[in-house]
Write an enzyme that holds these catalytic residues in place. Structure first.
Site, short mmCIF file in Angstrom:
data_model
loop_
_atom_site.label_atom_id
_atom_site.label_comp_id
_atom_site.label_asym_id
_atom_site.label_seq_id
_atom_site.Cartn_x
_atom_site.Cartn_y
_atom_site.Cartn_z
N ASP A 1 -3.63 -2.25 6.20
CA ASP A 1 -4.95 -2.46 5.62
C ASP A 1 -5.79 -3.37 6.53
O ASP A 1 -6.66 -4.10 6.04
CB ASP A 1 -4.88 -3.03 4.20
CG ASP A 1 -6.20 -2.87 3.45
OD1 ASP A 1 -7.04 -2.06 3.88
OD2 ASP A 1 -6.39 -3.57 2.44
N LYS B 1 -8.49 9.67 -0.52
CA LYS B 1 -8.43 8.26 -0.95
C LYS B 1 -9.28 8.07 -2.19
O LYS B 1 -10.47 8.43 -2.20
CB LYS B 1 -8.94 7.36 0.18
CG LYS B 1 -9.02 5.87 -0.18
CD LYS B 1 -7.64 5.23 -0.30
CE LYS B 1 -7.72 3.80 -0.83
NZ LYS B 1 -7.86 2.79 0.20
N HIS C 1 -1.50 -0.89 -0.56
CA HIS C 1 -1.48 -2.36 -0.51
C HIS C 1 -1.08 -3.00 -1.85
O HIS C 1 -1.88 -3.71 -2.45
CB HIS C 1 -2.81 -2.93 -0.01
CG HIS C 1 -4.05 -2.25 -0.52
ND1 HIS C 1 -4.32 -2.07 -1.86
CD2 HIS C 1 -5.10 -1.70 0.13
CE1 HIS C 1 -5.48 -1.45 -1.99
NE2 HIS C 1 -5.97 -1.22 -0.80
N HIS D 1 -6.55 3.01 -4.31
CA HIS D 1 -6.86 1.58 -4.39
C HIS D 1 -6.73 1.23 -5.87
O HIS D 1 -7.62 1.55 -6.66
CB HIS D 1 -8.26 1.27 -3.86
CG HIS D 1 -8.57 -0.20 -3.88
ND1 HIS D 1 -8.70 -0.94 -2.74
CD2 HIS D 1 -8.73 -1.06 -4.92
CE1 HIS D 1 -8.92 -2.21 -3.07
NE2 HIS D 1 -8.96 -2.30 -4.38
N HIS E 1 -8.22 0.58 8.61
CA HIS E 1 -9.68 0.72 8.74
C HIS E 1 -10.04 0.43 10.19
O HIS E 1 -9.69 -0.63 10.71
CB HIS E 1 -10.41 -0.31 7.86
CG HIS E 1 -10.07 -0.19 6.41
ND1 HIS E 1 -10.85 0.53 5.52
CD2 HIS E 1 -9.04 -0.69 5.69
CE1 HIS E 1 -10.31 0.45 4.30
NE2 HIS E 1 -9.20 -0.28 4.38
N HIS F 1 -2.02 2.73 6.69
CA HIS F 1 -3.28 2.34 6.00
C HIS F 1 -4.10 1.49 6.97
O HIS F 1 -3.78 0.33 7.19
CB HIS F 1 -2.98 1.56 4.73
CG HIS F 1 -4.21 1.23 3.93
ND1 HIS F 1 -4.33 1.50 2.59
CD2 HIS F 1 -5.40 0.68 4.29
CE1 HIS F 1 -5.52 1.11 2.16
NE2 HIS F 1 -6.20 0.60 3.17
O1 DOR Z 1 -9.93 -6.19 1.65
C1 DOR Z 1 -10.21 -5.00 1.74
N1 DOR Z 1 -11.02 -4.56 2.73
N2 DOR Z 1 -9.75 -4.16 0.84
C2 DOR Z 1 -10.15 -2.88 0.79
O2 DOR Z 1 -9.72 -2.19 -0.08
C3 DOR Z 1 -11.15 -2.37 1.73
C4 DOR Z 1 -11.18 -3.16 2.97
C5 DOR Z 1 -12.38 -2.89 3.83
O3 DOR Z 1 -12.74 -1.74 4.02
O4 DOR Z 1 -12.94 -3.87 4.34
ZN ZN Z 2 -7.85 -0.55 2.84
#
Ligand code: DOR
Ligand code: ZN
Length: 343
Positions: A247, A99, A174, A136, A15, A13
């Site tokens: 995450d 997702k 998460h 999520h 980003h 997971h």
């Molecule tokens: O804290 C988070 N940031 N939770 C998420 O689900 C998305 C993520 C983000 O993309 O910044």
């Molecule tokens: Zn995430």
């Protein structure tokens, strides 16, 4: 010196954003992980196979030439996703999941799903094509306390989804609560969960006690100590339903240290080191390899990695920021010492 060598891990997971931020963060992930499940919540979101393949090329271009890293792409589910796109995704070797963001639940989730029941035909298509659904799991109801949103999501939506689609592989992303751990434990083997380093290492005092600390603010928000203990127990239990997913969610420092700060902890700079710290504290370093390198691959039906990484018990200090000036990102545990260091 004490060292720990494990099979090269994956991040299930992650980003990485795009543009300048992508270039800053991608080397951090690629030096530790062989593969990562890439979240599709860009602006605009990655909703089609064609968009995901373009994004994949952008990611590969940001990987340092001496590192070998494979992005595992996902698509962002919306109320307008078609069953034809689901079929196309299932047939594409680079797409590994959809997702589901409830609309408004978190960063860039505005295009997410407003009516979860209305997308049941899409979940049926994913089940048919054996394409995993990543969730999520938080309700978006303003009246629901932010610390209860995961628990209420499980009761309101997740139980019903798993009942209606018993063959659908689901990752409850998460997880942050005792209730989520219990739900996953009580489910069939096709229901798994990722756990982040921040939810293993910290409780909500990290955000709120002794001053407000925006770099610990993420969604789902970090909960009280009893929940952290349940997560540590799950992660270190050796149960294949629980695996590594950082995450890691970079936001510019200026957007975190802000009157309305963004949700997301940046952890990719030291992800494996942070997990090692959590596992060592639980006296469970011998459980780290399977959590980080085996169970996720098995769930996604991908081969386990060959090759290894080695951690040393050598303290090092996390920098204050990564990236330059107005594009800086403040990492988790900035300016603090970590006990483990990746060789
Ligand atoms: O804290 C988070 N940031 N939770 C998420 O689900 C998305 C993520 C983000 O993309 O910044
Ligand atoms: Zn995430």
């Amino acid at each position: 010196m004490k060292t720990l060598t494990i099979t090269r891990p994956d991040d299930w997971h992650l980003h990485v954003r795009n543009g300048a931020v992508l270039k800053t963060v991608m080397p951090h992930t690629a030096r530790q992980f062989a593969r990562a499940i890439i979240m599709p919540n860009l602006k605009p979101p990655v909703t089609t196979v064609a968009q995901a393949l373009i994004y994949r090329e952008e990611i590969l271009a940001a990987v340092p030439a001496d590192l070998d890293f494979t992005p595992l792409m996902t698509l962002y589910l919306t109320g307008s996703t078609t069953t034809a796109e689901i079929k196309k995704a299932a047939e594409c070797e680079h797409i590994h999941a959809f997702k589901l963001y409830p609309a408004g639940a978190t960063t860039n989730s505005d295009s997410g799903v407003a009516d979860i029941k209305a997308i049941y035909p899409l979940l049926a298509a994913m089940e048919r094509h054996d394409l995993p659904l990543l969730i999520h799991g938080e309700v978006t109801d303003d009246a629901c306390d932010i610390f209860d949103r995961e628990r209420v999501f499980i009761d309101t939506y997740l139980s019903d989804i798993t009942r209606n689609f018993p063959g659908l592989r689901i990752v409850v992303e998460h997880v942050t609560t005792t209730e989520a751990v219990q739900f996953v434990l009580a489910s069939t083997p096709n229901i798994a969960a990722t756990i982040t380093p921040q939810h293993l290492l910290f409780n909500r005092n990290a955000i709120l006690a002794g001053g407000i600390k925006p770099h610990y603010y993420c969604l789902p928000i970090i909960k009280r100590e009893s929940h952290r203990l349940a997560l540590v127990e799950a992660a270190t239990s050796g149960n294949p339903k629980f695996f590594l997913g950082t995450d890691s969610a970079p936001h510019l420092t200026s957007l975190k240290e802000n009157a309305c700060g963004c949700a997301g902890c940046y952890s990719a700079h030291a992800a494996l080191e942070l997990y090692a710290e959590a596992f060592e504290r639980a006296d469970a370093l011998n459980k780290l390899e399977a959590f980080a390198s085996f169970y996720g691959a098995d769930f996604y039906r991908l081969p386990r990695n060959s090759g290894t990484v080695t951690l040393e018990k050598t303290a090092w200090k996390v920098p204050a920021v990564y990236g330059k000036n107005d594009l800086s990102i403040t990492p988790l545990k900035a300016n603090e010492e970590l006990p483990w260091k990746l060789q």
